[in-house]
Design an enzyme around this catalytic site. Structure first.
Site, mmCIF file in Angstrom:
data_model
loop_
_atom_site.group_PDB
_atom_site.id
_atom_site.type_symbol
_atom_site.label_atom_id
_atom_site.label_comp_id
_atom_site.label_asym_id
_atom_site.label_seq_id
_atom_site.Cartn_x
_atom_site.Cartn_y
_atom_site.Cartn_z
ATOM 1 C CG ASP A 192 -1.992 -0.990 0.738
ATOM 2 O OD1 ASP A 192 -2.311 -1.777 0.272
ATOM 3 O OD2 ASP A 192 -2.127 -1.600 2.352
ATOM 4 C CD GLU A 193 4.734 2.328 2.297
ATOM 5 O OE1 GLU A 193 5.530 2.619 2.298
ATOM 6 O OE2 GLU A 193 4.276 2.219 3.879
#
Length: 285
Positions: A229-230
């Site tokens: 999620d980055e």
């Protein structure tokens, strides 16, 4: 229709880039119909996207354009990519049990609002088979467990190669991709995260947000990387909520946002409007 192309450029910023590109096109009887540029002062990098029409009596083919622009690319140390607008990107959608984003993408595709060729839908569950096959698409049910993850990803990679996939869309595919698969899909895999990143990563972000009493929820479309999620963010959207909303209400509102955010990100990607800039993106929308 006249041949229409898109040229994207990333290179060190310096004088003369725009002049060189526009002169190159003018000498080949091309008309620019859309142009965007951006200079990132922090990194000293120049970005450009040009859509143009080849209007001459014998317009150059794509391969000829690519060969002829090579000297300019070498002169300015450009990463230059040229695309034929008549060629639709080949897209694979991956989904688990939540179907709202898949339904939305399929509707946009069938209605002609999403200019892609969807070549397959892949899932670790069988729930989305009926809707996929109703749309005339192949459904690939590839179950996965902790012990079979490597073999299942081998099957995914084999399908990506065999089908000539240009873009993979994780439309709420609730599995973490391995570093190996992330590497295979680098720069061509978009995920929709049901939260306004960087807040509330991981599982059940709407419930996390509700527990914190947030007043704004949202969704984030980003490139997939090995960091969960980055990945570089492509698009985000928010909605206001209040204390009167339950966690389930937030989920319902969030699903609407997820659909619109993912659709915009996919459209910008296939229109070659998104250029990577380290951990960020340049989006010529």
């Amino acid at each position: 229709m006249l041949p229409t192309y898109i040229l994207t450029i990333r290179c060190p910023d310096q004088r003369g880039i725009v002049a060189a590109v526009t002169t190159f096109l003018a000498h080949r009887e091309c008309s620019i119909i859309e142009a965007h540029q951006h200079q990132d002062a922090g990194s000293g990098t120049f970005f450009m996207r040009v859509m143009f029409v080849a209007e001459g009596d014998a317009p150059p083919a794509l391969d000829q354009f690519r060969a002829e622009i090579t000297p300019i690319a070498a002169q300015f140390a450009m990463e230059a990519s040229l695309y034929d607008c008549a060629v639709k990107p080949r897209v694979m959608i991956m989904v688990s049990k939540f179907g709202h984003c898949l339904y939305d993408l399929l509707h946009r595709w069938r209605s002609g609002h999403l200019p892609v060729d969807i070549v397959a839908v892949v899932s670790n569950h069988d729930d989305m088979r009926a809707i996929t096959e109703w749309h005339g698409l192949d459904y690939h049910h590839l179950p996965v467990t902790k012990d079979t993850k490597a073999q299942q990803e081998d099957q995914i990679i084999a399908r990506i190669d065999r089908l000539g996939v240009d873009l993979v869309v994780l439309a709420r595919y609730m599995q973490i991709l391995s570093p190996r698969l992330c590497a295979v899909l680098s720069g061509r895999c978009i995920n929709i995260h049901h939260s306004f990143l960087p807040s509330f990563k991981g599982a059940k972000p709407y419930h996390q947000a509700h527990a914190r009493g947030v007043k704004i929820i949202g969704a984030t479309a980003h490139y997939v990387t090995t960091d969960l999620d980055e990945g570089p963010i492509i698009e985000q959207e928010t909605r206001r909520v209040s204390h009167a909303r339950s966690a389930d209400d937030l989920v319902t509102i969030g699903e609407e946002v997820e659909c619109s955010v993912l659709a915009r990100a996919v459209r910008w990607q296939v229109d070659h409007r998104v250029l990577l800039n380290g951990q960020q993106t340049i989006v010529f929308d």
